[in-house]
Design an enzyme around this catalytic site. Sequence first.
Site, PDB file in Angstrom:
ATOM      1  N   ARG A   1       6.097  10.991  11.438  1.00 12.80           N
ATOM      2  CA  ARG A   1       6.091  10.258  12.731  1.00 12.80           C
ATOM      3  C   ARG A   1       6.014   8.591  11.650  1.00 12.80           C
ATOM      4  O   ARG A   1       6.415   8.182  12.365  1.00 12.80           O
ATOM      5  CB  ARG A   1       4.358   9.512  12.774  1.00 12.80           C
ATOM      6  CG  ARG A   1       4.247  10.652  13.533  1.00 12.80           C
ATOM      7  CD  ARG A   1       2.504  10.560  14.638  1.00 12.80           C
ATOM      8  NE  ARG A   1       1.332  10.451  13.632  1.00 12.80           N
ATOM      9  CZ  ARG A   1       0.674  11.544  13.391  1.00 12.80           C
ATOM     10  NH1 ARG A   1       0.756  12.345  13.447  1.00 12.80           N
ATOM     11  NH2 ARG A   1      -0.376  11.053  12.137  1.00 12.80           N
TER      12      ARG A   1
ATOM     13  N   ASN B   1      14.718  -7.261  -4.772  1.00  6.51           N
ATOM     14  CA  ASN B   1      14.108  -7.903  -6.282  1.00  6.51           C
ATOM     15  C   ASN B   1      15.083  -8.828  -6.887  1.00  6.51           C
ATOM     16  O   ASN B   1      15.098 -10.145  -6.957  1.00  6.51           O
ATOM     17  CB  ASN B   1      13.387  -7.010  -7.001  1.00  6.51           C
ATOM     18  CG  ASN B   1      11.767  -6.983  -6.097  1.00  6.51           C
ATOM     19  OD1 ASN B   1      11.670  -7.804  -5.095  1.00  6.51           O
ATOM     20  ND2 ASN B   1      11.004  -5.898  -6.854  1.00  6.51           N
TER      21      ASN B   1
ATOM     22  N   HIS C   1      11.815 -12.060  -5.351  1.00  3.22           N
ATOM     23  CA  HIS C   1      10.848 -11.305  -5.108  1.00  3.22           C
ATOM     24  C   HIS C   1       9.254 -11.748  -4.152  1.00  3.22           C
ATOM     25  O   HIS C   1       8.960 -10.131  -3.947  1.00  3.22           O
ATOM     26  CB  HIS C   1       9.560 -11.082  -6.682  1.00  3.22           C
ATOM     27  CG  HIS C   1      10.526 -10.712  -7.982  1.00  3.22           C
ATOM     28  ND1 HIS C   1       9.928  -9.450  -8.227  1.00  3.22           N
ATOM     29  CD2 HIS C   1      10.727 -11.321  -9.037  1.00  3.22           C
ATOM     30  CE1 HIS C   1      10.592  -9.375  -9.781  1.00  3.22           C
ATOM     31  NE2 HIS C   1      11.272 -10.203  -9.860  1.00  3.22           N
TER      32      HIS C   1
ATOM     33  N   GLU D   1       6.299   0.428  -5.963  1.00  2.30           N
ATOM     34  CA  GLU D   1       6.761   0.205  -4.672  1.00  2.30           C
ATOM     35  C   GLU D   1       6.021   1.457  -4.569  1.00  2.30           C
ATOM     36  O   GLU D   1       7.228   2.481  -4.003  1.00  2.30           O
ATOM     37  CB  GLU D   1       8.892   0.129  -4.328  1.00  2.30           C
ATOM     38  CG  GLU D   1       9.287   1.073  -5.454  1.00  2.30           C
ATOM     39  CD  GLU D   1       9.362   0.868  -6.348  1.00  2.30           C
ATOM     40  OE1 GLU D   1      10.353   1.090  -7.388  1.00  2.30           O
ATOM     41  OE2 GLU D   1       8.652  -0.242  -7.369  1.00  2.30           O
TER      42      GLU D   1
ATOM     43  N   ASP E   1       8.410   6.554  -2.281  1.00  2.00           N
ATOM     44  CA  ASP E   1       8.503   5.807  -3.803  1.00  2.00           C
ATOM     45  C   ASP E   1      10.141   5.337  -2.469  1.00  2.00           C
ATOM     46  O   ASP E   1      10.484   5.931  -1.884  1.00  2.00           O
ATOM     47  CB  ASP E   1       9.033   6.118  -4.624  1.00  2.00           C
ATOM     48  CG  ASP E   1      10.056   5.378  -5.323  1.00  2.00           C
ATOM     49  OD1 ASP E   1      10.965   4.815  -5.403  1.00  2.00           O
ATOM     50  OD2 ASP E   1       9.203   5.258  -6.260  1.00  2.00           O
TER      51      ASP E   1
ATOM     52  N   ASP F   1       7.960  -8.771  -1.954  1.00  2.00           N
ATOM     53  CA  ASP F   1       6.498  -8.745  -1.645  1.00  2.00           C
ATOM     54  C   ASP F   1       6.487  -8.488  -0.029  1.00  2.00           C
ATOM     55  O   ASP F   1       5.401  -7.931   0.571  1.00  2.00           O
ATOM     56  CB  ASP F   1       5.975  -9.842  -1.183  1.00  2.00           C
ATOM     57  CG  ASP F   1       5.505 -10.071  -3.195  1.00  2.00           C
ATOM     58  OD1 ASP F   1       5.608  -9.425  -4.390  1.00  2.00           O
ATOM     59  OD2 ASP F   1       5.408 -11.359  -4.146  1.00  2.00           O
TER      60      ASP F   1
ATOM     61  N   ARG G   1      -3.055   8.790   9.976  1.00  2.00           N
ATOM     62  CA  ARG G   1      -4.395   9.241  11.265  1.00  2.00           C
ATOM     63  C   ARG G   1      -5.365   8.535  10.900  1.00  2.00           C
ATOM     64  O   ARG G   1      -5.033   7.975   9.507  1.00  2.00           O
ATOM     65  CB  ARG G   1      -3.955  11.272  10.841  1.00  2.00           C
ATOM     66  CG  ARG G   1      -3.460  11.734  11.537  1.00  2.00           C
ATOM     67  CD  ARG G   1      -3.844  13.036  10.921  1.00  2.00           C
ATOM     68  NE  ARG G   1      -4.110  12.848   9.836  1.00  2.00           N
ATOM     69  CZ  ARG G   1      -5.344  13.948   9.246  1.00  2.00           C
ATOM     70  NH1 ARG G   1      -4.629  15.657   9.626  1.00  2.00           N
ATOM     71  NH2 ARG G   1      -4.924  14.294   7.767  1.00  2.00           N
TER      72      ARG G   1
END
Length: 406
Positions: A323, A268, A273, A303, A260, A277, A292
């Site tokens: 990573r 926003n 917005h 989100e 999240d 985006d 991977r």
Amino acid sequence: MKYLTAMYISLSESLGIYTLDQLYELFSNKQHSLPISRHRAMIMQSRVFFFCAIFAVLVPTWSLIDLLFLPGKLWGELLLIRILSGAAFILLAWQARKEANLLRARLLLAGMLSVTPLFYLVSDHWLQSYELSGTEQVVAELYALLPFVMIAGLTLFPLTLRELLAYASPMLAVVVLATIPQARDDIPQAVSTVWLFTLILGVAMFSSLNQLRYMLSQVNRASYDVLTGLLTRRAGIEMLDLQFRLTTMSETNLSILYLDLDHFKTVNDVYGHDAGDVVLKTAAQQLCATVRKGDSVIRWGGEEFIVILPTATPDEANDVISRIMKAGLGLRPDGTPVTASIGVAEVQADSVKDWKAMIELADHRMYTAKTGGRARSMGINEVQILWPESATAISTNTTSDVETAS
């Protein structure tokens, strides 16, 4: 040359082909996604069932016509192979009712297409051994239409060009073998028969590829999020269900990450917005570039993202998280790094009974990471991995400034 180019462009546009990737998708299934393969398998098996169920009734029933017009001994010979063919169609129809997968669908279609040519070769051998005339000859010649019926049936299957040629080649060989001219006078009829078969094959090819192109466009539209290009929630659920069942059968590992984006609402609210985006698209691109090969990224909603990690142990899942944190998820409109709160779940370590329980557990751990300060992951046995300190500090300070200003 210009005429050939114009014809190619016209044909490509009629099939909805505008890029080389789209052309390759019609040639081979190597680039087909899992949702496309599953949808294609379902269509193929349902239509194999339909055809086999009909032929299982029609093939033995046709013996009544043979009984009326053909010699008794010939009728008995044909009845035997009709019963065997009907039994084969019943078996194929029964198998087609099982859970759809592409390998099973291909084998069932191959089985269905092989029964009729074999029936044709055997029946043609017996028919040639009898002197038939008049109505008998007319009924006998109807048997020669069987390969044409089957090749025409390919028009109802969404096949790649490679698959269609693989299925059609043996039937073409059967037709050529059966029409080898015995005398010079038979050559025109043999040529016309092969030409008719080739013409029907061309129509079947166009129809089959057109179906496949339409199905690809529709499934892609339903399976991939327009904004981010990731799997949609619906397609992701299918992927989760499949991966969980494969993991359960093989008793291997399967991990998922529930991400999240932190403080996304402020992007926003403050920047609009459109800016939000851009943040979502960048985060999605970064996730896809970092995970991977063989992993799947899903836009779960808003989100929130889910990453499926097949065969990944908890430690391997943590390596993927590290990573992701190192590579980052892009920048906010003010130039500060985007961070995320991440929850982890793994089939074996968490002893979950289904994929829904995995999602709920990963969601709970993500919420724990969020309430614990954000910009971190919460894994099995409360193992935490923190986002790099610089990113965490900048993100926290920026958010505090925005909240103070508002």
